[in-house]
Design an enzyme around this catalytic site. Structure first.
Site, PDB file in Angstrom:
ATOM      1  N   VAL A  15       0.837  -1.212   0.000  1.00 52.29           N
ATOM      2  CA  VAL A  15       0.000   0.000   0.000  1.00 52.29           C
ATOM      3  C   VAL A  15       0.872   1.262   0.000  1.00 52.29           C
ATOM      4  CG1 VAL A  15      -1.889   1.219   1.150  1.00 52.29           C
ATOM      5  CG2 VAL A  15      -1.789  -1.284   1.268  1.00 52.29           C
ATOM      6  N   GLU A 131     -10.054   5.743   6.057  1.00 50.20           N
ATOM      7  CA  GLU A 131     -10.943   5.201   5.015  1.00 50.20           C
ATOM      8  C   GLU A 131     -10.451   3.856   4.478  1.00 50.20           C
ATOM      9  OE1 GLU A 131     -14.066   6.520   3.719  1.00 50.20           O
ATOM     10  OE2 GLU A 131     -13.901   4.390   3.268  1.00 50.20           O
ATOM     11  N   GLY A 136     -10.874  -1.910   1.420  1.00 52.10           N
ATOM     12  CA  GLY A 136     -10.013  -1.353   0.373  1.00 52.10           C
ATOM     13  C   GLY A 136     -10.573  -0.111  -0.296  1.00 52.10           C
ATOM     14  N   GLY A 189      -0.717  -9.291  -3.301  1.00 52.89           N
ATOM     15  CA  GLY A 189      -0.748  -8.186  -2.323  1.00 52.89           C
ATOM     16  C   GLY A 189      -2.062  -8.079  -1.569  1.00 52.89           C
ATOM     17  N   ASP A 203      -9.126 -10.634  10.471  1.00 53.46           N
ATOM     18  CA  ASP A 203      -9.116  -9.375   9.719  1.00 53.46           C
ATOM     19  C   ASP A 203     -10.560  -8.892   9.505  1.00 53.46           C
ATOM     20  OD1 ASP A 203      -7.709  -7.401   7.771  1.00 53.46           O
ATOM     21  OD2 ASP A 203      -9.262  -8.334   6.547  1.00 53.46           O
ATOM     22  N   LYS A 207     -12.530  -5.471  10.898  1.00 51.54           N
ATOM     23  CA  LYS A 207     -13.315  -4.556  10.052  1.00 51.54           C
ATOM     24  C   LYS A 207     -14.757  -4.461  10.540  1.00 51.54           C
ATOM     25  CE  LYS A 207     -10.441  -5.564   6.033  1.00 51.54           C
ATOM     26  NZ  LYS A 207     -10.226  -6.534   4.960  1.00 51.54           N
ATOM     27  N   GLY A 304      -5.619  -5.007  -2.180  1.00 48.26           N
ATOM     28  CA  GLY A 304      -4.675  -4.777  -3.272  1.00 48.26           C
ATOM     29  C   GLY A 304      -4.182  -3.340  -3.263  1.00 48.26           C
TER      30      GLY A 304
HETATM   31  P1  NAP Z   1       3.179  -4.892   3.560  1.00 47.06           P
HETATM   32  O1  NAP Z   1       3.193  -5.029   2.095  1.00 47.06           O
HETATM   33  O2  NAP Z   1       3.533  -6.073   4.388  1.00 47.06           O
HETATM   34  O3  NAP Z   1       4.109  -3.663   3.948  1.00 47.06           O
HETATM   35  C1  NAP Z   1       4.383  -3.319   5.258  1.00 47.06           C
HETATM   36  C2  NAP Z   1       5.395  -2.201   5.276  1.00 47.06           C
HETATM   37  O4  NAP Z   1       5.589  -1.801   6.624  1.00 47.06           O
HETATM   38  C3  NAP Z   1       6.760  -2.613   4.734  1.00 47.06           C
HETATM   39  O5  NAP Z   1       7.348  -1.534   4.062  1.00 47.06           O
HETATM   40  C4  NAP Z   1       7.565  -2.916   6.005  1.00 47.06           C
HETATM   41  O6  NAP Z   1       8.954  -2.655   5.872  1.00 47.06           O
HETATM   42  C5  NAP Z   1       6.974  -1.918   6.980  1.00 47.06           C
HETATM   43  N1  NAP Z   1       7.000  -2.402   8.355  1.00 47.06           N
HETATM   44  C6  NAP Z   1       6.389  -3.488   8.874  1.00 47.06           C
HETATM   45  N2  NAP Z   1       6.646  -3.573  10.188  1.00 47.06           N
HETATM   46  C7  NAP Z   1       7.436  -2.533  10.505  1.00 47.06           C
HETATM   47  C8  NAP Z   1       8.072  -2.089  11.696  1.00 47.06           C
HETATM   48  N3  NAP Z   1       7.916  -2.760  12.828  1.00 47.06           N
HETATM   49  N4  NAP Z   1       8.819  -0.987  11.658  1.00 47.06           N
HETATM   50  C9  NAP Z   1       9.001  -0.307  10.495  1.00 47.06           C
HETATM   51  N5  NAP Z   1       8.431  -0.679   9.329  1.00 47.06           N
HETATM   52  C10 NAP Z   1       7.671  -1.774   9.336  1.00 47.06           C
HETATM   53  O7  NAP Z   1       1.730  -4.444   4.081  1.00 47.06           O
HETATM   54  P2  NAP Z   1       0.569  -3.757   3.236  1.00 47.06           P
HETATM   55  O8  NAP Z   1      -0.213  -4.814   2.542  1.00 47.06           O
HETATM   56  O9  NAP Z   1       1.093  -2.614   2.483  1.00 47.06           O
HETATM   57  O10 NAP Z   1      -0.394  -3.255   4.423  1.00 47.06           O
HETATM   58  C11 NAP Z   1      -0.081  -2.079   5.143  1.00 47.06           C
HETATM   59  C12 NAP Z   1      -1.284  -1.715   6.016  1.00 47.06           C
HETATM   60  O11 NAP Z   1      -2.422  -1.513   5.195  1.00 47.06           O
HETATM   61  C13 NAP Z   1      -1.687  -2.796   7.011  1.00 47.06           C
HETATM   62  O12 NAP Z   1      -2.224  -2.195   8.168  1.00 47.06           O
HETATM   63  C14 NAP Z   1      -2.800  -3.537   6.281  1.00 47.06           C
HETATM   64  O13 NAP Z   1      -3.695  -4.198   7.147  1.00 47.06           O
HETATM   65  C15 NAP Z   1      -3.473  -2.372   5.593  1.00 47.06           C
HETATM   66  N6  NAP Z   1      -4.259  -2.715   4.416  1.00 47.06           N
HETATM   67  C16 NAP Z   1      -3.717  -3.464   3.442  1.00 47.06           C
HETATM   68  C17 NAP Z   1      -4.463  -3.772   2.315  1.00 47.06           C
HETATM   69  C18 NAP Z   1      -3.926  -4.610   1.198  1.00 47.06           C
HETATM   70  O14 NAP Z   1      -4.698  -4.962   0.303  1.00 47.06           O
HETATM   71  N7  NAP Z   1      -2.626  -4.951   1.187  1.00 47.06           N
HETATM   72  C19 NAP Z   1      -5.776  -3.280   2.206  1.00 47.06           C
HETATM   73  C20 NAP Z   1      -6.299  -2.486   3.239  1.00 47.06           C
HETATM   74  C21 NAP Z   1      -5.536  -2.207   4.337  1.00 47.06           C
HETATM   75  P3  NAP Z   1       9.893  -3.384   4.779  1.00 47.06           P
HETATM   76  O15 NAP Z   1       9.434  -2.885   3.439  1.00 47.06           O
HETATM   77  O16 NAP Z   1      11.244  -2.912   5.118  1.00 47.06           O
HETATM   78  O17 NAP Z   1       9.661  -4.841   4.970  1.00 47.06           O
HETATM   79  N1  HSE Z   2      -5.930  -8.684   3.811  1.00 45.75           N
HETATM   80  C1  HSE Z   2      -7.043  -7.845   3.596  1.00 45.75           C
HETATM   81  C2  HSE Z   2      -8.047  -8.555   2.721  1.00 45.75           C
HETATM   82  C3  HSE Z   2      -6.602  -6.575   2.930  1.00 45.75           C
HETATM   83  O1  HSE Z   2      -7.700  -9.578   2.116  1.00 45.75           O
HETATM   84  O2  HSE Z   2      -9.193  -8.128   2.658  1.00 45.75           O
HETATM   85  C4  HSE Z   2      -7.698  -5.559   2.793  1.00 45.75           C
HETATM   86  O3  HSE Z   2      -8.086  -5.057   4.033  1.00 45.75           O
END
Ligand code: NAP
Ligand code: HSE
Length: 427
Positions: A15, A131, A136, A189, A203, A207, A304
């Site tokens: 993200v 938001e 998503g 992702g 999760d 939500k 995503g």
């Molecule tokens: P991700 O791809 O796993 O990325 C996490 C990022 O945070 C990476 O850059 C990681 O560093 C960094 N990080 C993790 N732990 C850390 C720590 N302790 N100290 C410093 N940096 C740290 O996760 P993501 O999918 O982008 O999700 C990020 C957030 O958005 C989460 O809260 C997730 O629940 C939420 N979210 C995600 C989605 C989705 O579809 N992916 C949708 C809605 C909400 P490195 O890059 O160095 O590993």
């Molecule tokens: N891991 C979550 C999902 C990301 O699959 O719905 C979006 O919040």
């Protein structure tokens, strides 16, 4: 008043990196819509040496994400690391204590600490935006908080986890295994850093807690919410669902009933005549019903990089435009009482793997009779003297209490060879 909003981003993964990319490529649009230039002035993540695109590697780096809150060149902090505790919580608190706006997509953090963070935000007059935390790209937070502020809602339910929906629909469409499809969801992702949060329903519970707080003023207590995931669902259940005219969906359901607020995350059998049954892949859909608004359906990509970053950007633009957001503090309702699970009712799908021998069916139906559970239908296909055969019961509406007692007794039968699969049927 400056014409620039200087952002510190912590978390540069799926993200975070897409948010940074959009800030660059959509700069003219963002400036037009918010009246300010959006600039990323500092970043933080776990690994400083990781190669990162979109110029992220050359930006000023904070070894400890919380340092972003204190930097004089950061006006607002975007937290995209994840996790209810640790670095994310510390950064959220440090940001709000510094009186700076916090934008986060972190549903785990909000579900566990949303109220305390909202109170801190209010005390410090620092806005809290989230938001992207639910569904998503679907604008469900603003819909509940702003668009539906004029009336009550009676029910909020839907598909809240993209990973599980992707797994269930891909398994059905391709016959591929659970583990194989989960790996694909991770590579796309969709999944959380620990995918157990997705497949065990946690999760979706985070939500649903957030939506219940916004919609009903319910306390943010995700640990008290009943949450079941999709691990126990086999391709056999998906085929039986097809045969019975259903699709299996992991749903979050919150419904105001006479005696309290029913809340549950579970796999459900959803009739193919329902819109929800046809929401596939990583798409999410949320249905809201209220006495004033009537039924409302929101559908879109629930996970995503792109859809989630779009939601984060909407918050950043709100922040740049000076639109306030006070988290949960103004919506909580001390009278919102959770309904005890035992008081709710449902029809059930129960699939057992049994020894194909005389008397098995009679033993199971005797347990159902003693629990006063009425059976709507029974399916058994094929015959195997050597190995187990599946047998499926569909019940009429029955209380959770009666069903769980019968289920405990059925599991103990020596002829029931594997843990049975239970799926509630969405009315
Ligand atoms: P991700 O791809 O796993 O990325 C996490 C990022 O945070 C990476 O850059 C990681 O560093 C960094 N990080 C993790 N732990 C850390 C720590 N302790 N100290 C410093 N940096 C740290 O996760 P993501 O999918 O982008 O999700 C990020 C957030 O958005 C989460 O809260 C997730 O629940 C939420 N979210 C995600 C989605 C989705 O579809 N992916 C949708 C809605 C909400 P490195 O890059 O160095 O590993
Ligand atoms: N891991 C979550 C999902 C990301 O699959 O719905 C979006 O919040």
């Amino acid at each position: 008043m400056s014409n620039t909003l200087r952002l510190g981003i912590a978390g540069l993964g799926t993200v975070g990196s897409e948010v940074a990319r959009l800030i660059q490529v959509e700069a003219p649009l963002h400036e037009k819509r918010s009246g300010k230039k959006l600039v990323v002035t500092a970043v933080s993540a776990r690994d400083k040496n990781k190669k990162r695109d979109n110029g992220l590697s050359s930006l000023p780096w904070a070894d400890n994400p919380s340092e972003l809150a204190a930097r004089s060149d950061v006006d607002a902090v975007v937290e995209l690391m994840g996790g209810a505790e640790g670095a994310a919580k510390q950064l959220a608190e440090a940001t709000l204590k510094a009186g700076k706006p916090l934008i986060t997509a972190n549903k785990a953090l909000l579900a566990h600490h949303g109220l305390a963070l909202s109170e801190l935000a209010r005390k410090q007059s620092a806005p809290l935006y989230f938001e992207a935390a639910v569904a998503g790209g679907i604008p469900i937070i603003k819909t509940l908080r702003e668009a539906l502020a004029g009336g009550q809602v009676d029910e909020i339910f839907g598909i809240l986890n993209g990973t599980c929906n992707f797994i269930l629909t891909t398994m059905r469409d391709t016959g591929r295994s659970f583990g194989d499809v989960l790996k694909e969801a991770q590579s796309l992702g969709y999944a959380e850093a620990d995918p157990a949060f997705d497949i065990d329903g946690k999760d979706a519970a985070h939500k649903l807690s957030i939506l219940s707080a916004l919609g009903f003023g319910a306390p943010l207590e995700p640990e008290k919410l009943i949450a079941e995931g999709v691990r126990g669902i086999t391709s056999q259940d998906i085929l039986f669902a097809d045969e019975l005219g259903y699709r299996i969906k992991l749903l979050g359901v919150a419904r105001q009933e006479k005696d309290g607020l029913f809340q549950r995350v579970s796999p459900y059998m959803v009739s193919t005549s329902s819109t929800l049954a046809h929401v596939n892949g990583a798409m999410n859909a949320i249905m809201i019903r209220g006495p004033v608004i009537g039924p409302l359906v929101l559908m879109g990509h629930g996970a995503g990089a792109g859809p989630t970053a779009s939601a984060v950007l909407s918050d950043i633009i709100d922040c740049a435009s000076g639109r306030q957001a006070d988290g949960f503090a103004s919506v909580m309702n001390p009278k919102a009482t959770p309904l005890s699970a035992e008081k709710s009712k449902s029809a059930f799908y129960l699939r057992m793997m049994v020894q194909d021998q005389p008397g098995v069916l009679a033993d199971i139906t005797a347990i159902m009779r003693d629990a006063k559970i009425s059976i709507q239908s029974v399916i058994q296909h094929g015959r195997s003297e050597a190995g187990p055969v599946p047998i499926v019961f569909i019940t009429h509406d029955t209380s959770e209490k009666a069903f769980s007692e019968a289920f405990a007794a059925v599991k103990k039968l020596s002829s029931v060879l594997e843990p049975p699969c239970v799926i509630r049927i969405l009315p």
